[in-house]
Write an enzyme that holds these catalytic residues in place. Structure first.
Site, PDB file in Angstrom:
ATOM      1  N   GLU A  40       0.842  -1.206   0.000  1.00  0.00           N
ATOM      2  CA  GLU A  40       0.000   0.000   0.000  1.00  0.00           C
ATOM      3  C   GLU A  40       0.884   1.266   0.000  1.00  0.00           C
ATOM      4  O   GLU A  40       1.904   1.310   0.704  1.00  0.00           O
ATOM      5  CB  GLU A  40      -0.838  -0.007   1.285  1.00  0.00           C
ATOM      6  N   LYS A 111      -9.673   2.242  -1.802  1.00  0.00           N
ATOM      7  CA  LYS A 111      -9.805   1.634  -0.464  1.00  0.00           C
ATOM      8  C   LYS A 111     -11.110   2.084   0.194  1.00  0.00           C
ATOM      9  O   LYS A 111     -11.400   3.294   0.256  1.00  0.00           O
ATOM     10  CB  LYS A 111      -8.599   2.054   0.374  1.00  0.00           C
ATOM     11  N   CYS A 146      -5.068  -3.059   3.245  1.00  0.00           N
ATOM     12  CA  CYS A 146      -4.632  -2.814   4.623  1.00  0.00           C
ATOM     13  C   CYS A 146      -5.773  -2.862   5.653  1.00  0.00           C
ATOM     14  O   CYS A 146      -6.266  -3.935   5.981  1.00  0.00           O
ATOM     15  CB  CYS A 146      -3.849  -1.502   4.687  1.00  0.00           C
TER      16      CYS A 146
HETATM   17  N1  LIG Z   1      -2.674   1.816   6.500  1.00  0.00           N
HETATM   18  C1  LIG Z   1      -3.564   1.195   7.238  1.00  0.00           C
HETATM   19  O1  LIG Z   1      -4.662   0.914   6.782  1.00  0.00           O
HETATM   20  C2  LIG Z   1      -3.145   0.858   8.636  1.00  0.00           C
HETATM   21  C3  LIG Z   1      -4.071  -0.112   9.318  1.00  0.00           C
HETATM   22  C4  LIG Z   1      -3.682  -0.376  10.731  1.00  0.00           C
HETATM   23  O2  LIG Z   1      -2.695   0.162  11.217  1.00  0.00           O
HETATM   24  C5  LIG Z   1      -4.509  -1.281  11.527  1.00  0.00           C
HETATM   25  O3  LIG Z   1      -5.557  -1.732  11.058  1.00  0.00           O
HETATM   26  O4  LIG Z   1      -4.104  -1.584  12.664  1.00  0.00           O
END
Ligand SMILES: NC(=O)CCC(=O)C(=O)O
Length: 264
Positions: A40, A111, A146
């Site tokens: 990502e 996303k 993510c």
């Molecule tokens: N970039 C993200 O989506 C980080 C997600 C995260 O840190 C978490 O779900 O814990």
């Protein structure tokens, strides 16, 4: 089917322009595998919030151009991770790009679940609203990014749309690494699907990254797992195992439909 997950070290000392060149060269080196996956927001770093505005690019911007070329040079399917996309109206999105081996854009995915609660990505970027699947010759991939990993209903939606292999670019922090591994295995087991989850290494914006990119099979077994540093994780897996697992242990058929909670 062979896949390479490129767990890129995203740090503040390398410029975005040189990281793009470096990553394009790494993608080219993967010629011979079927699918290459990037993390990502690997140009800026998922937690480098100031960089989102500064490095935002149109969908068909410099990262798109370079990754399309790298995919066709290598002759691979490329999930090029995500970019900070600026749409024609000026809004930002965390947008994933998937290229075919001829360098055509096969799909893009904005996303859906933005991270940060009342700051960071959650306020700087707009939310996507569409589930995305892509049919490869060997498997149907379902795309998620993510923080999406924490929302099982999204993955069920992808299964209903035909997904057999989830591909998830991430910038997951070291602090919550135990969640990363647990959730990757959970999404694989509950959906009887492969999970290919590619994170970043290094530290950016003061946030140490978890690394530990992981490939999980439809039975929940970890087929491969990276360490903490930059690494290319190459794995061979049998896409037919999704169908056999779903036939031999048909739990998905016991779903009680209609129990979904209404959208807020
Ligand atoms: N970039 C993200 O989506 C980080 C997600 C995260 O840190 C978490 O779900 O814990």
């Amino acid at each position: 089917m062979r896949a390479s997950l490129l767990q890129i070290d995203v740090n503040d000392s390398e410029s975005v322009a040189s990281r793009r060149l470096r990553v394009a060269a790494l993608v080219r080196e993967q010629a011979g595998v079927d699918l290459v996956v990037l993390p990502e927001l690997w140009t800026t770093g998922a937690f480098a919030y100031e960089g989102f505005e500064a490095e935002a690019e149109p969908l068909e911007g410099p990262t798109y151009e370079m990754m399309a070329k790298a995919a066709s040079d290598a002759g691979v399917w490329l999930h090029a991770g995500s970019i900070p996309e600026r749409d024609p109206e000026g809004a930002l999105y965390n947008t994933s790009l998937v290229f075919s081996p001829s360098g055509e854009l096969a799909a893009s995915y904005r996303k859906i679940h933005r991270f940060g609660f009342d700051k960071g990505e959650a306020v700087l970027m707009g939310a996507g609203a569409e589930l995305v699947t892509v049919r490869l010759p060997e498997t149907v991939i379902g795309v998620a990014t993510c923080y999406d990993l924490r929302f099982p209903e999204l993955f069920r939606g992808l299964v209903d749309a035909g997904a057999e292999t989830f591909v998830l670019p991430a910038g997951w922090p070291e602090r919550r690494r135990s969640h990363w591994t647990l959730l990757a295995q959970a999404r694989a087991v509950e959906n009887q699907a492969y999970v290919l989850a590619c994170g970043t290494a290094g530290t950016h914006a003061g946030v140490p990254q978890a690394g530990h990119s992981i490939v999980v099979d439809p039975w929940g077994e970890v087929l491969a797992e990276a360490g903490a540093g930059e690494e290319i994780l190459t794995v061979e897996f049998d896409p037919a195992k999704v169908a056999t697992t779903r036939e031999q242990f048909p739990a998905l058929k016991d779903r009680l439909l209609g129990l979904d909670t209404p959208r807020r």
